[in-house]
Design an enzyme around this catalytic site. Structure first.
Site, short mmCIF file in Angstrom:
data_model
loop_
_atom_site.label_atom_id
_atom_site.label_comp_id
_atom_site.label_asym_id
_atom_site.label_seq_id
_atom_site.Cartn_x
_atom_site.Cartn_y
_atom_site.Cartn_z
N PHE A 169 0.74 -1.06 -0.13
CA PHE A 169 -0.04 0.44 -0.13
C PHE A 169 0.85 1.16 0.07
CE2 PHE A 169 -1.82 3.73 1.78
CZ PHE A 169 -3.37 3.41 1.12
N ASP A 255 10.32 1.19 -0.70
CA ASP A 255 9.45 3.09 0.66
C ASP A 255 9.25 3.04 2.33
OD1 ASP A 255 6.74 3.91 1.17
OD2 ASP A 255 5.65 2.91 0.30
N LYS A 284 4.87 11.40 5.85
CA LYS A 284 4.84 11.04 6.63
C LYS A 284 5.01 11.65 7.78
CE LYS A 284 1.84 6.83 6.35
NZ LYS A 284 1.02 7.72 5.88
#
Length: 435
Positions: A169, A255, A284
């Site tokens: 994801f 990632d 983030k």
């Protein structure tokens, strides 16, 4: 009175003196339920939100509009590594926003080189490209890998392929959902991006089989699958990924948007194995959850495949973002948040593994302060557990019908962590089975 006067003067200076003021909810006696009902009428129905309305945050705590205090073990999808409203980051925003907050990259500004030098020096890559969100960082990495595939690996035009791990994801754009193996992510959004290939996560044999295709330019993988359920690969998996990608002349895209920046006990999750990817994506917590900031790191032979005009971002690398990310990184390093995550994560998993009812819970897994509890399919529903945890003063969110993730701020203290552990244990162990 002074604040009112200052507000009036500001409105006059902006030419808003005669514009009616909007009454904020915080100045009215409005309940959480009323806010939720009003949201439903005007907001797109694309989130199944926990029924709590937060109006204030500090450190690892949040307060709802009724004044109830919660431990935040959700942390904005594991974004608030530095906690809510970290004073150093807040002060940086205050200082910079009154000086210069935007120019667009078509004009140089004096903060970009500082932020870029800090990132490249800290993570030991030649160059960085700043974007806004993690999914934009993923798109940037995919584009860069394809450009490298055509320019350097000499893949025939239109044939460059990228491998992804099942269960991945990395966002909700068309490019991201095209890599998904979750029908709820991609169904009815077809046609999807061509040139994508899927292999099982943590399966080196299947990966090597696919890497032998000469038209593969990259393998993009999370070092821990966060949204997939906090899936931790076998020890040595990342080291072997590095070896195989080198063997077949394929770029390894790491990632680290969720697992990076101290979350798993290391600055990058791949540092647990000291394996060096070709491209790293950050996001983030790069801003402490304060502002959308992401980054893509690579060495010059890869990054220089981008030339003027082939890729860009209106807000990426703006002056405000560049100042915030520097302070956000300083907080992680100077407050030793990686070490805290490592130590407190061990306590968290050990306590839950020892104290949770084995009839209800099959697995406690994770690394650092990125963890998940997996329920027996015949015992508890994760969504209902998250609602009960909320009632008991702790905010967390289900990820799958049988999985809840716990990812508090890395600034959490041991007493705060243990308070949260007690709430989790008492909640799970006392909920009726199949409730």
């Amino acid at each position: 009175m002074a604040s009112v006067c200052n507000s009036t003067l500001l409105r006059r200076s902006l030419g808003l003196a005669n514009v009616p003021r909007l009454v904020a909810f915080s100045n009215r006696n409005i309940s959480s339920q009323e806010i939720i009902e009003r949201e439903k009428k005007v907001i797109a129905n694309n989130y199944d939100s926990l029924p709590v309305v937060i109006c204030k945050g500090s450190g690892v705590h949040m307060w709802d509009v009724e004044g109830k205090k919660y431990l935040d073990f959700f942390a904005g999808f594991a974004t608030l590594n530095q906690g809510h409203c970290h004073p150093r980051i807040v002060n940086t925003v205050k200082e910079q926003i009154g000086v210069l907050h935007h120019t667009a990259r078509a004009i140089c500004h004096n903060n970009l080189y500082e932020a870029s030098e800090k990132l490249t020096s800290l993570f030991k890559y030649d160059k960085v490209l700043l974007t806004n969100t993690g999914v934009e960082g993923g798109e940037t990495a995919v584009k860069l890998a394809r450009k490298w595939g055509y320019r350097v690996k000499k893949i025939p035009a239109g044939k460059a392929g990228i491998i992804f791990a099942a269960g991945n994801f990395w966002g909700r754009t068309l490019a991201a959902i095209s890599a998904s193996t979750d029908p709820s992510a991609y169904s009815e959004f077809e046609p999807l991006m061509p040139g994508y290939h899927i292999v099982p996560y943590n399966d080196l044999e299947k990966l090597e089989q696919k890497l032998q295709d000469p038209n593969i330019c990259a393998f993009m993988v999370e070092p821990i699958q966060g949204e997939g359920g906090v899936i931790v690969p076998d020890a040595g998996y990342l080291t072997e990924v590095r070896r195989l990608c080198t063997k077949y002349n394929v770029l390894w895209i790491d990632d680290e948007v969720q697992a990076g920046l101290g979350r798993t006990g290391k600055l990058l999750c791949v540092h647990h194995e000291e394996a060096r990817p070709d491209i790293v994506i950050l996001g983030k917590a790069l801003s402490g959850g304060v502002y959308p900031i992401a980054a893509v790191l690579a060495d010059a032979p890869i990054m220089d495949c981008f030339t003027p005009g082939v890729h860009g971002s209106t807000y990426g690398g703006n002056p405000l973002a560049c100042k915030i990310l520097q302070t956000a990184l300083d907080v992680i390093l100077e407050e030793k948040l990686c070490d805290k995550a490592e130590k407190l994560g061990q306590i968290f998993r050990t306590e839950l593994s020892n104290r949770l009812d084995k009839k209800r819970v099959t697995t406690v897994r994770g690394k650092g302060l990125l963890n998940a509890v997996v329920f027996n399919e015949n015992s508890l529903d994760a969504k209902k557990v998250s609602y009960k945890l909320k009632d008991n003063g702790l905010v967390a969110k289900q990820m799958k019908p049988t999985i809840i993730r716990f990812s508090p701020a890395l600034t959490i203290t041991e007493p705060e962590l243990r308070e949260g552990i007690d709430i989790i244990v008492d909640t799970i162990n006392t909920m009726p089975v199949n409730a």
